[in-house]
Motif scaffolding. Structure first.
Motif, short mmCIF file in Angstrom:
data_model
loop_
_atom_site.label_atom_id
_atom_site.label_comp_id
_atom_site.label_asym_id
_atom_site.label_seq_id
_atom_site.Cartn_x
_atom_site.Cartn_y
_atom_site.Cartn_z
N LYS A 30 38.32 33.47 7.16
CA LYS A 30 36.96 33.67 6.68
C LYS A 30 36.83 33.50 5.17
N TRP A 31 37.87 33.87 4.43
CA TRP A 31 37.77 33.91 2.97
C TRP A 31 38.47 32.75 2.27
N ALA A 32 39.14 31.89 2.99
CA ALA A 32 39.95 30.84 2.37
C ALA A 32 39.12 29.92 1.47
N ILE A 33 38.07 29.36 1.99
CA ILE A 33 37.28 28.41 1.21
C ILE A 33 36.60 29.08 0.02
N PRO A 34 35.97 30.26 0.20
CA PRO A 34 35.37 30.88 -0.99
C PRO A 34 36.39 31.19 -2.10
N LEU A 39 38.40 29.56 -7.50
CA LEU A 39 39.51 29.20 -8.39
C LEU A 39 39.34 27.79 -8.94
N ILE A 40 38.84 26.88 -8.10
CA ILE A 40 38.63 25.50 -8.54
C ILE A 40 37.53 25.45 -9.60
N VAL A 41 36.40 26.11 -9.34
CA VAL A 41 35.28 26.08 -10.27
C VAL A 41 35.66 26.70 -11.62
N LEU A 42 36.38 27.81 -11.58
CA LEU A 42 36.79 28.47 -12.83
C LEU A 42 37.88 27.69 -13.55
N ASN A 43 38.84 27.16 -12.80
CA ASN A 43 39.97 26.38 -13.34
C ASN A 43 40.58 27.05 -14.57
N HIS A 100 38.72 19.75 -4.97
CA HIS A 100 37.35 19.85 -5.49
C HIS A 100 36.44 18.79 -4.85
N GLY A 101 36.95 17.58 -4.74
CA GLY A 101 36.15 16.50 -4.16
C GLY A 101 35.77 16.74 -2.70
N ALA A 102 36.55 17.54 -1.99
CA ALA A 102 36.24 17.86 -0.59
C ALA A 102 35.31 19.06 -0.48
N LEU A 103 35.49 20.05 -1.36
CA LEU A 103 34.72 21.29 -1.24
C LEU A 103 33.37 21.26 -1.94
N ALA A 104 33.25 20.54 -3.04
CA ALA A 104 31.98 20.49 -3.77
C ALA A 104 30.83 19.97 -2.91
N PRO A 105 31.01 18.90 -2.12
CA PRO A 105 29.91 18.45 -1.27
C PRO A 105 29.51 19.50 -0.22
N LEU A 106 30.48 20.28 0.25
CA LEU A 106 30.14 21.34 1.20
C LEU A 106 29.27 22.40 0.53
#
Length: 120
Positions: A30-34, A39-43, A100-106
């Motif tokens: 449930k929490w993996a993607i969030p 972490l990706i957005v903050l980098n 990032h390229g996979a998750l940002a569009p989601l």
């Protein structure tokens, strides 16, 4: 034999495991993607408590479990500072950043369409 736009034939697809199965396994929970997306957005290095608050209402146990799994898979690095109390920081790795390229569009899709979903 039919060939798709990306050059994959039906025969090749039938004999290879679906890459989406491996992806779902990677981000299952449930929490993996969030967690990954945060972490990706903050980098940047993020303390455990910050992640815990950002992913609320996740439990400490679940966050720890998910972060350890990501660390094992090379998506997240963990740094422990020898202080009292111990300070632990997590940061997305270069491999994790490639997601990032996979998750940002989601995330974009949810911002645009989330309110249209039937939630009953």
């Amino acid at each position: 034999m039919a060939e798709s736009a990306d050059g994959v034939t039906e025969k090749n697809v039938q004999h290879q495991p679906c890459p989406m199965t491996r992806f779902v396994s990677l981000v299952s929970g449930k929490w993996a993607i969030p967690i990954l997306y945060r972490l990706i957005v903050l980098n940047a290095p993020v303390r455990f408590g910050e992640l815990l608050r950002a992913a609320a209402p996740i439990t400490q146990k679940e966050l720890t479990k998910q972060l350890r799994l990501f660390e094992l898979r090379g998506l997240v690095s963990r740094t422990v500072y020898p202080e009292i109390p111990p300070r632990v920081e997590y940061q997305i790795t270069p491999l994790g950043l490639t997601m990032h390229g996979a998750l940002a569009p989601l995330a974009d899709w949810m911002r645009e369409n989330g309110d249209k979903l039937n939630t009953e």
